[in-house]
Motif scaffolding. Structure first.
Motif, PDB file in Angstrom:
ATOM      1  N   TYR A 188      47.822 -11.736  -5.612  1.00 21.76           N
ATOM      2  CA  TYR A 188      47.457 -10.620  -6.499  1.00 21.76           C
ATOM      3  C   TYR A 188      47.899  -9.278  -5.907  1.00 21.76           C
ATOM      4  CZ  TYR A 188      44.613 -13.187  -9.935  1.00 21.76           C
ATOM      5  OH  TYR A 188      44.173 -13.999 -10.949  1.00 21.76           O
ATOM      6  N   ASN A 189      47.749  -9.104  -4.603  1.00 19.38           N
ATOM      7  CA  ASN A 189      48.168  -7.835  -3.990  1.00 19.38           C
ATOM      8  C   ASN A 189      49.680  -7.651  -4.049  1.00 19.38           C
ATOM      9  OD1 ASN A 189      46.018  -6.116  -3.189  1.00 19.38           O
ATOM     10  ND2 ASN A 189      45.401  -7.664  -1.702  1.00 19.38           N
ATOM     11  N   GLU A 190      50.426  -8.739  -3.858  1.00 20.46           N
ATOM     12  CA  GLU A 190      51.885  -8.657  -3.989  1.00 20.46           C
ATOM     13  C   GLU A 190      52.272  -8.265  -5.407  1.00 20.46           C
ATOM     14  OE1 GLU A 190      53.633 -12.324  -2.622  1.00 20.46           O
ATOM     15  OE2 GLU A 190      52.791 -12.085  -0.614  1.00 20.46           O
ATOM     16  N   ARG A 191      51.608  -8.865  -6.373  1.00 20.72           N
ATOM     17  CA  ARG A 191      51.896  -8.545  -7.783  1.00 20.72           C
ATOM     18  C   ARG A 191      51.471  -7.120  -8.109  1.00 20.72           C
ATOM     19  NH1 ARG A 191      55.474  -8.980 -11.253  1.00 20.72           N
ATOM     20  NH2 ARG A 191      54.754  -8.956 -13.384  1.00 20.72           N
ATOM     21  N   ALA A 192      50.308  -6.717  -7.585  1.00 21.13           N
ATOM     22  CA  ALA A 192      49.792  -5.370  -7.852  1.00 21.13           C
ATOM     23  C   ALA A 192      50.739  -4.294  -7.315  1.00 21.13           C
ATOM     24  CB  ALA A 192      48.400  -5.218  -7.246  1.00 21.13           C
ATOM     25  N   LYS A 193      51.413  -4.591  -6.199  1.00 25.19           N
ATOM     26  CA  LYS A 193      52.370  -3.624  -5.630  1.00 25.19           C
ATOM     27  C   LYS A 193      53.457  -3.270  -6.635  1.00 25.19           C
ATOM     28  CE  LYS A 193      52.074  -4.799  -0.750  1.00 25.19           C
ATOM     29  NZ  LYS A 193      52.760  -5.449   0.375  1.00 25.19           N
ATOM     30  N   THR A 194      53.846  -4.229  -7.463  1.00 31.52           N
ATOM     31  CA  THR A 194      54.900  -3.947  -8.449  1.00 31.52           C
ATOM     32  C   THR A 194      54.407  -2.966  -9.516  1.00 31.52           C
ATOM     33  OG1 THR A 194      54.382  -5.803  -9.932  1.00 31.52           O
ATOM     34  CG2 THR A 194      55.901  -6.251  -8.102  1.00 31.52           C
ATOM     35  N   PHE A 195      53.088  -2.771  -9.588  1.00 31.51           N
ATOM     36  CA  PHE A 195      52.493  -1.808 -10.517  1.00 31.51           C
ATOM     37  C   PHE A 195      51.965  -0.588  -9.759  1.00 31.51           C
ATOM     38  CE2 PHE A 195      52.049  -5.926 -12.638  1.00 31.51           C
ATOM     39  CZ  PHE A 195      52.522  -5.641 -13.907  1.00 31.51           C
ATOM     40  N   ASP A 196      52.362  -0.455  -8.478  1.00 28.88           N
ATOM     41  CA  ASP A 196      51.881   0.617  -7.611  1.00 28.88           C
ATOM     42  C   ASP A 196      50.356   0.629  -7.556  1.00 28.88           C
ATOM     43  OD1 ASP A 196      52.217   2.756  -5.855  1.00 28.88           O
ATOM     44  OD2 ASP A 196      51.994   4.227  -7.454  1.00 28.88           O
TER      45      ASP A 196
END
Length: 146
Positions: free
Chosen positions: A21-29
């Motif tokens: 989830y944190n890796e994915r969230a990074k793509t949304f800043d």
């Protein structure tokens, strides 16, 4: 250890999910914690700040830092609670609502892929086991005085 303990399996799996989830969230800043908070705020009526911590299973100090960060990014607004003059309601801004949709889509995608790869029977068993573990913990029956 010959066998993996239940708590190890829970912890390792949750850590893997959190990393994903944190890796994915990074793509949304963003971060998983911000996404989880966005999903915990009622998008129509707001949520009392005092209700968010317990709802999310989070300590007040950690939540305060997240809310301050979210306010600085323009995701939330704090408004007086009309039902409790001392309280504050956390409301999502238009930007917060947009990011909430992003977070919701990430969670729904995870669930969709897991459901496509795990049978309904196995998922039912998984949820039953999780419910039992939570019940045992809530009833404080694991570590009783003997």
């Amino acid at each position: 250890m010959k066998e993996v303990t239940i708590d190890y399996a829970l912890r390792a799996t949750w850590q893997a999910v959190a990393r994903m989830y944190n890796e994915r969230a990074k793509t949304f800043d963003s971060t998983m914690a911000v996404g989880f908070t966005l999903l915990s705020i009622d998008p129509k009526t707001g949520t009392p700040s005092t209700a968010l911590g317990p709802k999310m299973g989070m300590e007040a100090t950690s939540l305060s830092r997240i809310l301050k960060s979210m306010e600085d990014k323009g995701l939330i607004l704090r408004k007086p609670n009309p039902k409790d003059g001392r309280g504050v309601l956390i409301h999502l801004t238009d930007f917060g609502l947009e990011k909430r949709r992003d977070s919701k889509n990430v969670v729904l995608k995870f669930n969709e892929v897991v459901r496509a790869n795990v049978s309904d029977d196995k998922l039912d068993s998984f949820f039953e086991v999780m419910e039992t573990i939570n019940k045992l913990i809530a009833e404080k029956t694991i570590y009783t005085k003997n």
